[in-house]
Design an enzyme around this catalytic site. Structure first.
Site, PDB file in Angstrom:
ATOM      1  N   GLY A 158       0.834  -1.205   0.000  1.00  0.00           N
ATOM      2  CA  GLY A 158       0.000   0.000   0.000  1.00  0.00           C
ATOM      3  C   GLY A 158       0.857   1.237   0.000  1.00  0.00           C
ATOM      4  O   GLY A 158       2.032   1.180  -0.355  1.00  0.00           O
ATOM      5  N   ASN A 159       0.295   2.366   0.381  1.00  0.00           N
ATOM      6  CA  ASN A 159       1.098   3.582   0.522  1.00  0.00           C
ATOM      7  C   ASN A 159       0.515   4.459   1.624  1.00  0.00           C
ATOM      8  O   ASN A 159      -0.480   4.101   2.248  1.00  0.00           O
ATOM      9  CB  ASN A 159       1.202   4.320  -0.825  1.00  0.00           C
ATOM     10  CG  ASN A 159      -0.152   4.759  -1.334  1.00  0.00           C
ATOM     11  OD1 ASN A 159      -0.823   5.571  -0.709  1.00  0.00           O
ATOM     12  ND2 ASN A 159      -0.566   4.199  -2.466  1.00  0.00           N
ATOM     13  N   ARG A 160       1.146   5.601   1.857  1.00  0.00           N
ATOM     14  CA  ARG A 160       0.812   6.398   3.034  1.00  0.00           C
ATOM     15  C   ARG A 160      -0.348   7.363   2.839  1.00  0.00           C
ATOM     16  O   ARG A 160      -0.603   8.202   3.697  1.00  0.00           O
ATOM     17  CB  ARG A 160       2.036   7.205   3.476  1.00  0.00           C
ATOM     18  CG  ARG A 160       3.213   6.367   3.865  1.00  0.00           C
ATOM     19  CD  ARG A 160       4.358   7.267   4.335  1.00  0.00           C
ATOM     20  NE  ARG A 160       5.638   6.611   4.175  1.00  0.00           N
ATOM     21  CZ  ARG A 160       6.129   5.714   5.020  1.00  0.00           C
ATOM     22  NH1 ARG A 160       5.456   5.361   6.077  1.00  0.00           N
ATOM     23  NH2 ARG A 160       7.310   5.167   4.793  1.00  0.00           N
ATOM     24  N   SER A 161      -1.025   7.310   1.722  1.00  0.00           N
ATOM     25  CA  SER A 161      -2.123   8.270   1.503  1.00  0.00           C
ATOM     26  C   SER A 161      -3.247   8.053   2.523  1.00  0.00           C
ATOM     27  O   SER A 161      -3.671   6.928   2.764  1.00  0.00           O
ATOM     28  CB  SER A 161      -2.682   8.084   0.084  1.00  0.00           C
ATOM     29  OG  SER A 161      -3.884   8.794  -0.044  1.00  0.00           O
ATOM     30  N   ALA A 206      -3.813   8.036  -4.647  1.00  0.00           N
ATOM     31  CA  ALA A 206      -2.422   7.609  -4.788  1.00  0.00           C
ATOM     32  C   ALA A 206      -2.485   6.146  -5.238  1.00  0.00           C
ATOM     33  O   ALA A 206      -2.533   5.232  -4.416  1.00  0.00           O
ATOM     34  CB  ALA A 206      -1.698   7.750  -3.467  1.00  0.00           C
TER      35      ALA A 206
END
Ligand code: CTP
Length: 416
Positions: free
Chosen positions: A218-221, A285
């Site tokens: 995943g990512n930090r959004s 994102a």
């Protein structure tokens, strides 16, 4: 999404709100509304019925608004208090609005300060009902609400679904949450421009790409910027669909939310709406790659050994794919979160992806980027324009972006 930063901001600041409070246990929530609106920069006159005062006191409203709370139609202030209140108000909101109040408002009664103020005002009116579900579904109550909506043009916000007063179980009839009441008031305070009635599609949040049934990339959004774009579009009268990757944020009020996990699911959901949208906002994102062959079973350490390689394959570009079918005259807004060469990279995305506007920011700058409530952005347009905005809340940043996106929409035929 609750207004996270309560500092004076559009559309509340400098506006006058009459907040009517009628009898019901949900009245306690309206103290929070009075407090938040005051912090958002509004001048709030709380008007309590005598039944409301069985549940909450005028003193509580005075403490949070810094103004006298009003209770009496016949006060020493003069018999025309209701006329002054009605005339000066930019919006009148009644929360909670109980069954007796709805009946009196629908029949034009003038037997207390809030009902007379309603007769004296020409400002927009927002009604937030709250009562037991059996009462709410009664034809008398429904008829009164229909009259307020259809004949008087009042906005009815809620009620919500959820736990009712103690012993009443779950159901329809619950007062909507304070932040939702504040948004409904914000919408009533927002002038209608070109976005009114237009279809808006927003992507937001991260995506998750499966490695195995329990793990993902995943990512930090957090989704905050996209959620703020969706919420502000609704305030401006848009019909908004938000396609969101996994986010902990509440659904923006009044917005249709489609929850997805992966980039491919996001593209499928967006494709359903893209060709109808007047404005498309790509704030998600999206993962650029996904594991080519996610395991159907949990990957075991003993089997994987000391190193684990993951082969990835490119994901579709949601913006590029969905803009292929865009409607003539539609406006496309992209976001670019960069760590190096911010403007040069943002400019490339603007031309390559066919955006009309790109909102660029630097992920390494304090107060901008993922997980924070503020943003400092530069807005680039397809004509080569560049505008640096100051550090603002994400809600204010969204207002600024919408000012520019809305002005790019052609006025609708037959409308000013
Ligand atoms: N975007 C998208 N689908 C993708 C990747 C990006 O819709 N698969 C959209 C984003 O929502 C954003 C814009 O394209 O509006 C730019 O996203 P960004 O991740 O900054 O750009 P990329 O094209 O992925 O380029 P890179 O990651 O190499 O910077």
């Amino acid at each position: 999404m609750p207004a996270a930063i309560l500092t004076p901001c559009r559309p509340w600041t400098g506006r006058r709100v009459v907040l009517g409070v009628t009898g019901g246990v949900a009245a306690y929530k309206s103290i929070q509304v009075a407090r938040d609106l005051t912090r958002l920069g509004a001048t709030v006159d709380a008007v309590l019925t005598s039944a409301a005062q069985r549940f909450v006191t005028p003193l509580a409203y005075e403490a949070v608004t810094g103004r006298p709370a009003l209770t009496d139609l016949f006060s020493a202030d003069g018999a025309a208090l209701h006329v002054r209140l009605g005339q000066e108000a930019d919006v009148v909101c009644v929360a909670p609005a109980g069954a007796d109040f709805l009946s009196r408002a629908a029949s034009g009664r003038a037997n207390d300060l809030i009902c007379t103020t309603l007769l004296a005002t020409r400002a927009p009116v927002v009604i937030c009902p709250a009562m037991n579900e059996r009462m709410f579904s009664h034809p008398q109550v429904q008829r009164n609400l229909d009259h307020l909506k259809q004949v008087l043009g009042y906005e009815v916000a809620g009620p919500g679904l959820g736990p009712l007063a103690a012993g009443e179980g779950e159901g329809h009839g619950r007062l909507i949450e304070p932040w939702q009441i504040e948004e409904a008031i914000g919408r009533a305070l927002t002038p209608r421009g070109r976005l009114a009635g237009r279809r808006v599609l927003v992507t937001a949040g991260p995506t998750r790409e499966s490695l195995d049934p329990v793990r993902f990339l995943g990512n930090r959004s957090s989704g905050r910027m996209g959620y703020a774009m969706a919420q502000v579009a609704w305030r401006r009268g848009g019909q908004v669909t938000l396609v969101s990757g996994p986010s902990e944020l509440d659904d923006p009020f009044g917005v249709d939310v489609v929850r997805v996990e992966t980039a491919e699911e996001m593209l499928a959901a967006v494709t359903k709406h893209a060709s109808e949208a007047d404005v498309l906002v790509f704030a998600a994102a999206v993962a650029d790659y996904r594991p080519v062959d996610p395991s159907a079973r949990k990957v075991k350490r003993a089997e994987a050994g000391p190193e684990l390689g993951i082969v990835m394959v490119e994901n579709p570009d949601v913006a590029v794919e969905s803009l292929r079918a865009r409607k003539a005259g539609s406006v496309a807004v992209g976001f670019a979160l960069e760590t190096d060469d911010v403007l040069a990279n943002a400019e490339k995305k603007l031309t390559k992806k066919g955006f009309d506007l790109v909102v660029a920011n630097d992920a390494t700058e304090e107060g901008a980027g993922f997980g924070v409530e503020t943003n400092r952005v530069t807005i680039l347009d397809a004509e080569g324009g560049r505008e640096d905005l100051p550090l603002l809340s994400k809600s204010e940043t969204a207002e600024e972006v919408w000012d520019r996106a809305e002005s790019r929409l052609a006025p609708e035929v037959g409308r000013a």
